[in-house]
Write a protein that holds these residues in place. Structure first.
Motif, mmCIF file in Angstrom:
data_model
loop_
_atom_site.group_PDB
_atom_site.id
_atom_site.type_symbol
_atom_site.label_atom_id
_atom_site.label_comp_id
_atom_site.label_asym_id
_atom_site.label_seq_id
_atom_site.Cartn_x
_atom_site.Cartn_y
_atom_site.Cartn_z
ATOM 1 N N ALA A 1 41.303 -7.569 45.806
ATOM 2 C CA ALA A 1 40.906 -8.953 45.533
ATOM 3 C C ALA A 1 42.014 -9.722 44.839
ATOM 4 O O ALA A 1 42.740 -9.169 44.006
ATOM 5 C CB ALA A 1 39.655 -8.978 44.655
ATOM 6 N N LEU A 2 42.130 -10.973 45.188
ATOM 7 C CA LEU A 2 42.946 -11.893 44.408
ATOM 8 C C LEU A 2 42.048 -12.553 43.362
ATOM 9 O O LEU A 2 42.477 -12.828 42.249
ATOM 10 C CB LEU A 2 43.579 -12.945 45.313
ATOM 11 C CG LEU A 2 44.491 -12.392 46.402
ATOM 12 C CD1 LEU A 2 44.902 -13.480 47.376
ATOM 13 C CD2 LEU A 2 45.705 -11.725 45.778
ATOM 14 N N LEU A 3 40.788 -12.759 43.748
ATOM 15 C CA LEU A 3 39.798 -13.360 42.855
ATOM 16 C C LEU A 3 38.408 -12.998 43.355
ATOM 17 O O LEU A 3 38.138 -13.048 44.555
ATOM 18 C CB LEU A 3 39.960 -14.886 42.833
ATOM 19 C CG LEU A 3 38.931 -15.707 42.052
ATOM 20 C CD1 LEU A 3 38.937 -15.344 40.572
ATOM 21 C CD2 LEU A 3 39.196 -17.193 42.252
ATOM 22 N N VAL A 4 37.523 -12.634 42.424
ATOM 23 C CA VAL A 4 36.107 -12.389 42.717
ATOM 24 C C VAL A 4 35.314 -13.384 41.887
ATOM 25 O O VAL A 4 35.585 -13.553 40.690
ATOM 26 C CB VAL A 4 35.690 -10.947 42.351
ATOM 27 C CG1 VAL A 4 34.213 -10.728 42.629
ATOM 28 C CG2 VAL A 4 36.529 -9.924 43.102
ATOM 29 N N ILE A 5 34.321 -14.032 42.528
ATOM 30 C CA ILE A 5 33.520 -15.037 41.832
ATOM 31 C C ILE A 5 32.036 -14.723 41.994
ATOM 32 O O ILE A 5 31.559 -14.484 43.109
ATOM 33 C CB ILE A 5 33.795 -16.458 42.377
ATOM 34 C CG1 ILE A 5 35.267 -16.818 42.215
ATOM 35 C CG2 ILE A 5 32.895 -17.486 41.681
ATOM 36 C CD1 ILE A 5 35.659 -18.146 42.886
ATOM 37 N N GLU A 6 31.319 -14.743 40.870
ATOM 38 C CA GLU A 6 29.858 -14.678 40.858
ATOM 39 C C GLU A 6 29.364 -16.011 40.316
ATOM 40 O O GLU A 6 29.892 -16.530 39.324
ATOM 41 C CB GLU A 6 29.339 -13.538 39.977
ATOM 42 C CG GLU A 6 29.593 -12.152 40.518
ATOM 43 C CD GLU A 6 28.673 -11.735 41.659
ATOM 44 O OE1 GLU A 6 27.801 -12.543 42.076
ATOM 45 O OE2 GLU A 6 28.834 -10.603 42.143
ATOM 46 N N ILE A 7 28.346 -16.563 40.954
ATOM 47 C CA ILE A 7 27.725 -17.806 40.508
ATOM 48 C C ILE A 7 26.385 -17.419 39.904
ATOM 49 O O ILE A 7 25.537 -16.838 40.577
ATOM 50 C CB ILE A 7 27.549 -18.788 41.678
ATOM 51 C CG1 ILE A 7 28.916 -19.089 42.308
ATOM 52 C CG2 ILE A 7 26.855 -20.067 41.216
ATOM 53 C CD1 ILE A 7 28.846 -19.778 43.649
#
Length: 174
Positions: free
Chosen positions: A121-127
């Motif tokens: 991953a370069l970035l993982v996002i949880e909302i």
């Protein structure tokens, strides 16, 4: 297709659920879960993650979650270079007893989607609307242990982004 047999635990071994009631429990594997979907135990649209062998249902998305996710997808689509890919809610196997479905996952385009891991991953996002405590706690530890270099949790109630960097086996250092 052969049926799988599970051996019961001896009575001397008790596993305690989170509410303090002693009940026998079964730890599922990723393969168990995929098999349950394939055979109709769970429908294909039933949303869940497997965290440490436990099946954890994912809450339905509210309007604010959808609004934030749509805005992020729109922005990423406009700004990501060709060398980067992103996906909404991909299923990512972490271990034999864990898979997650982050709200957004960004990785190098040189890696095929069927081969991505958290460390890619370069970035993982949880909302987070109803899942803030889980995302900042249990899930942050999973992402860090899996090597995701940067993990964001977006709190939709406060419109605040919690940025996690520098993963270790025990969590993020910053």
């Amino acid at each position: 297709m052969s049926a799988q047999t599970y051996t019961a635990r001896p009575d001397s071994i008790r596993v305690t659920t989170d509410d303090g009631v002693a009940l026998p429990r079964h730890k599922f594997s990723v393969d168990d879960c995929f098999h349950m979907v394939e055979t109709g135990v769970f429908s294909h649209d039933y949303r869940f993650e497997l965290l440490d062998g436990e099946i954890v249902p994912i809450s339905p998305k509210g309007a604010m979650h959808i609004t934030v996710q749509a805005a992020l997808i729109k922005a990423l689509g406009k700004t990501c270079p060709d060398s980067v890919m992103f996906a909404a809610e991909p299923t990512i196997k972490v271990t034999d007893t864990q898979f997650v479905e982050p709200d957004l996952f960004i990785w190098p385009a040189s890696i095929r989607a069927d081969g991505i891991n958290l460390c890619d991953a370069l970035l993982v996002i949880e909302i987070a609307t109803t899942s803030l405590a889980v995302d900042l706690g249990r899930k942050a530890k999973i992402y860090a242990a899996g090597g995701a270099p940067e993990f964001w949790v977006i709190d939709t109630a406060k419109l605040l982004i919690h940025v996690h960097r520098d993963p270790t086996a025990d969590g993020y250092r910053s």
